[in-house]
Design an enzyme around this catalytic site. Structure first.
Site, PDB file in Angstrom:
ATOM      1  N   PRO A 276     -32.625  35.004  51.710  1.00  0.00           N
ATOM      2  CG  PRO A 276     -30.815  34.983  53.522  1.00  0.00           C
ATOM      3  CD  PRO A 276     -32.176  35.590  53.109  1.00  0.00           C
ATOM      4  CG  ASP A 453     -34.320  32.399  55.653  1.00  0.00           C
ATOM      5  OD1 ASP A 453     -32.874  32.884  55.622  1.00  0.00           O
ATOM      6  OD2 ASP A 453     -35.377  33.229  56.477  1.00  0.00           O
ATOM      7  CG  HIS A 454     -27.227  29.940  54.484  1.00  0.00           C
ATOM      8  ND1 HIS A 454     -26.813  29.494  55.006  1.00  0.00           N
ATOM      9  CD2 HIS A 454     -26.706  28.944  52.966  1.00  0.00           C
ATOM     10  CE1 HIS A 454     -25.886  28.539  55.134  1.00  0.00           C
ATOM     11  NE2 HIS A 454     -26.646  27.855  53.373  1.00  0.00           N
ATOM     12  NE  ARG A 455     -33.718  35.782  56.257  1.00  0.00           N
ATOM     13  CZ  ARG A 455     -34.077  36.347  56.464  1.00  0.00           C
ATOM     14  NH1 ARG A 455     -34.364  37.552  56.745  1.00  0.00           N
ATOM     15  NH2 ARG A 455     -35.717  35.687  56.502  1.00  0.00           N
ATOM     16  CB  CYS A 457     -30.140  26.392  60.112  1.00  0.00           C
ATOM     17  SG  CYS A 457     -30.852  26.200  58.465  1.00  0.00           S
TER      18      CYS A 457
END
Length: 483
Positions: A276, A453-455, A457
């Site tokens: 994501p 990758d928003h997972r 940070c």
């Protein structure tokens, strides 16, 4: 002594790869080869490598043609050991010289103990046999009709009429039989096929001199030949079946997705489906950095780093401050996930080559100065453009820097190089109007784009890293104290 053919299987060339594309043969049928002599160039999903032979002797079979994709563990080359002779027996256990294309069945390969030993040298995950190595005995399938000993001896004799090192080669058994029946010395025939492959038309030209020009030119289709007019009638580009059913347009070409392009496609697809991602960007006044480099170049024109090396130095400094972007997500069999951090930075950078976009990585880049980073960037760029990069050089990065400004563009929402979690893009540096101290001025401006990758940070971490790199470009002195 019977002929114990040694069949060398295509090895795993690194990181569990299951196939490789045969680019070029470096030897031909009938050549005398030595242990560790390079026999073929193959391209994997990672790199192009030369494959050395673990055996010495006479090449009897090349199992494949340039452009063909070969599976790991399948025959690559067959070698008749030095001093071996063709057996005169006629039982099912009689080893024979096997040629590709002679039957629709694959040869049966059985291990047989031999005293032949290799060098023990290693090529990316496999070694040539040691003192107790295993060779291969190849025989025809038990369901097939055994060729008589005389035919095997004649075939081997034809193979040995070849001049070692000459590009010409004979693969088709029909061509060899025609040459044998008409007394044609294949060692004196110049092949007109790819890489000097001797075709049927070449042997016919020797048997019937002058008839080659009298006939319409023929086109090779493997084991037979045909006239171009018959080939054109079947060609998908000119037949009624060459129209695309969805668009109604004619299909002009079909390009197989394989090798490096196949690997890139798989990585990009996996990145899009699993990560994501989010993107942040900022415009940067690079005037101070450009002027700093120009001043250094005047005093030391030979060792002054390029602008990309300076930015790489800023990136490694930024990743030390924001280590979340220098990680990887691992998923266990039970579905549990972990964010894996690293005690160091392997900085990947995108390099355009004739084989597509490659991303070699600079090992322990965080320990290098700008000058040292520049030297590594230049060295690795040369390596990948020559097709000599190893899987380790192409697959060990922890963060990627992409200078797409060389293509004359300002920005790009890049796809993360899986399994990494972020990629920083740098656009072109151009003159733009910019407000400095409340006044309009012409400055050297670039754009930085960070996809992450928003997972691992949130936006605050990503923006903090991006701002750190931008500030370093605008005020390079403090970060570059060690150059």
């Amino acid at each position: 002594m019977t002929s114990e053919l040694q069949v060398f299987m295509l090895p795993d060339l690194g990181e569990g790869l299951t196939e490789a594309e045969l680019v070029n043969w470096l030897v031909s049928v009938g050549d005398e080869i030595r242990v560790d002599q390079p026999i073929a160039e193959v391209e994997t999903a990672k790199s192009m490598v030369e494959v050395p032979s673990p055996y010495a002797g006479t090449v009897t079979v090349l199992h494949g043609e340039p452009g063909q994709t070969l599976d790991v563990g399948k025959p690559l080359i067959s070698v008749l050991p030095v001093g071996a002779e063709v057996s005169t027996g006629s039982t099912n256990d009689t080893p024979v010289v096997v040629s590709t294309g002679s039957t629709n069945e694959s040869p049966v390969v059985e291990p047989v103990e031999t005293q032949e030993s290799g060098s023990g040298n290693v090529l990316i995950g496999y070694g040539t046999p040691g003192g107790s190595g295993t060779a291969r005995r190849t025989r025809a399938p038990r369901t097939a009709v055994e060729p008589d000993a005389q035919k095997a001896a004649d075939d081997l004799l034809l193979l040995r009429t070849r001049v070692p090192g000459k590009l010409g080669a004979v693969i088709s058994p029909l061509v060899r039989r025609m040459a044998r029946e008409h007394g044609v010395d294949l060692g004196n025939v110049h092949g007109s096929g790819d890489s000097g492959l001797i075709m049927r038309r070449d042997v016919e030209a020797v048997i019937h001199p002058g008839s080659r020009q009298a006939r319409s030119p023929e086109v090779s289709t493997g084991s037979t030949t045909e006239r171009p007019e018959s080939r054109q009638a079947r060609s998908p580009e000119v037949s009624t079946g060459s129209t695309d059913s969805r668009t109604g347009l004619g299909i002009s070409s079909r390009t197989p997705v394989k090798g490096v392009r196949k690997a890139v496609a798989a990585t990009m697809s996996r990145s899009r489906s699993e990560i994501p991602e989010a993107t942040v960007w900022v415009g940067v006044d690079a005037t101070a950095l450009v002027e700093l480099r120009a001043g250094l170049k005047k005093s030391d024109p030979h060792t002054t780093p390029g602008l990309l090396a300076f930015i790489a130095r800023f990136v490694t400094a930024g990743l030390k401050r924001f280590p979340d972007l220098n990680t990887r997500i691992e998923t266990a069999d039970n579905g549990a996930q972990e964010i894996v951090g690293f005690a160091g930075i392997n900085l990947g950078f995108a390099a355009q080559t004739d084989r597509g976009l490659m991303v070699p990585s600079i090992r322990n880049a965080d320990k290098l100065s700008a000058r040292e980073l520049d030297a590594e960037i230049r060295r690795l760029t040369a390596v990948v453009r020559e097709g000599k990069a190893t899987p380790e050089q192409l697959g060990s990065g922890t963060f990627t820097l992409n200078n797409y400004g060389v293509f004359g563009v300002d920005g790009s929402a890049a796809i993360i190089n899986h399994p990494e979690v972020a990629i920083l893009g740098v656009g072109r540096i151009i003159d733009k109007p910019w407000v400095v101290d409340g006044e309009l001025a012409v400055r050297k401006v670039t754009e930085l784009t960070l996809t992450f990758d928003h997972r691992v940070c949130d936006g605050g971490t990503a923006a903090g890293f991006l701002r750190f790199v931008a500030d370093a470009i605008e005020n390079p002195g403090s970060v570059l104290a060690d150059i």
